[in-house]
Write a protein that holds these residues in place. Structure first.
Motif, mmCIF file in Angstrom:
data_model
loop_
_atom_site.group_PDB
_atom_site.id
_atom_site.type_symbol
_atom_site.label_atom_id
_atom_site.label_comp_id
_atom_site.label_asym_id
_atom_site.label_seq_id
_atom_site.Cartn_x
_atom_site.Cartn_y
_atom_site.Cartn_z
ATOM 1 N N LEU A 47 65.384 16.079 93.644
ATOM 2 C CA LEU A 47 64.324 15.764 94.648
ATOM 3 C C LEU A 47 64.282 16.593 95.852
ATOM 4 O O LEU A 47 62.659 16.956 95.718
ATOM 5 N N ARG A 48 64.318 17.429 96.713
ATOM 6 C CA ARG A 48 64.240 18.350 97.034
ATOM 7 C C ARG A 48 64.330 19.380 96.701
ATOM 8 O O ARG A 48 62.833 19.962 97.375
ATOM 9 N N ALA A 49 64.247 19.927 95.929
ATOM 10 C CA ALA A 49 63.655 20.986 94.841
ATOM 11 C C ALA A 49 61.917 21.072 94.500
ATOM 12 O O ALA A 49 61.653 21.877 94.589
ATOM 13 N N TRP A 50 62.341 19.590 93.844
ATOM 14 C CA TRP A 50 60.854 19.420 93.827
ATOM 15 C C TRP A 50 59.375 19.244 94.873
ATOM 16 O O TRP A 50 58.325 19.709 94.642
ATOM 17 N N LEU A 51 59.820 18.397 96.274
ATOM 18 C CA LEU A 51 59.306 18.896 97.643
ATOM 19 C C LEU A 51 58.687 20.214 97.692
ATOM 20 O O LEU A 51 58.098 20.749 97.971
ATOM 21 N N GLU A 52 59.758 21.308 98.181
ATOM 22 C CA GLU A 52 60.388 22.706 98.271
ATOM 23 C C GLU A 52 59.192 23.007 96.911
ATOM 24 O O GLU A 52 58.032 23.747 97.707
ATOM 25 N N GLU A 53 58.668 23.115 96.037
ATOM 26 C CA GLU A 53 57.965 23.453 94.606
ATOM 27 C C GLU A 53 56.624 23.487 95.227
ATOM 28 O O GLU A 53 55.448 23.603 95.031
ATOM 29 N N GLU A 54 56.187 22.018 95.249
ATOM 30 C CA GLU A 54 54.900 21.525 96.137
ATOM 31 C C GLU A 54 54.448 21.918 97.456
ATOM 32 O O GLU A 54 53.548 21.516 97.799
ATOM 33 N N ARG A 55 55.769 22.528 98.068
ATOM 34 C CA ARG A 55 55.477 22.794 99.659
ATOM 35 C C ARG A 55 55.130 21.908 100.665
ATOM 36 O O ARG A 55 54.834 21.920 101.374
ATOM 37 N N CYS A 56 56.223 21.129 100.236
ATOM 38 C CA CYS A 56 55.533 19.787 101.239
ATOM 39 C C CYS A 56 56.209 20.173 101.897
ATOM 40 O O CYS A 56 57.604 19.452 102.256
ATOM 41 N N THR A 57 56.020 19.871 103.412
ATOM 42 C CA THR A 57 57.282 19.443 104.494
ATOM 43 C C THR A 57 56.662 18.731 105.423
ATOM 44 O O THR A 57 57.216 18.702 106.568
ATOM 45 N N HIS A 58 55.958 17.697 105.444
ATOM 46 C CA HIS A 58 55.741 16.745 105.926
ATOM 47 C C HIS A 58 55.571 15.340 105.402
ATOM 48 O O HIS A 58 55.195 15.228 104.213
#
Length: 58
Positions: A47-58
């Motif tokens: 999940l964390r990796a997916w959020l990082e891939e999507e460049r999601c910070t908020h």
């Protein structure tokens, strides 16, 4: 004035799963992607990796 973010995520946390939706806005076009992750350590890291891939910070 309110701050608007172009990439945001919402999490719906349950005992066995987490449903995550990422919303992006670019050039007046809104895109939403949702995924469900089990709550195991391995999948929380995914999940964390997916959020990082999507460049999601908020």
């Amino acid at each position: 004035m309110d701050t608007l973010y172009g990439r945001v995520a919402g999490l719906d946390v349950h005992k066995d799963t987490i449903v995550v939706c990422v919303r992006t806005v670019a050039e007046s076009k809104t895109t939403r992607m949702c995924r469900t992750f089990p709550t195991t350590t391995e999948q929380l890291e995914a999940l964390r990796a997916w959020l990082e891939e999507e460049r999601c910070t908020h």
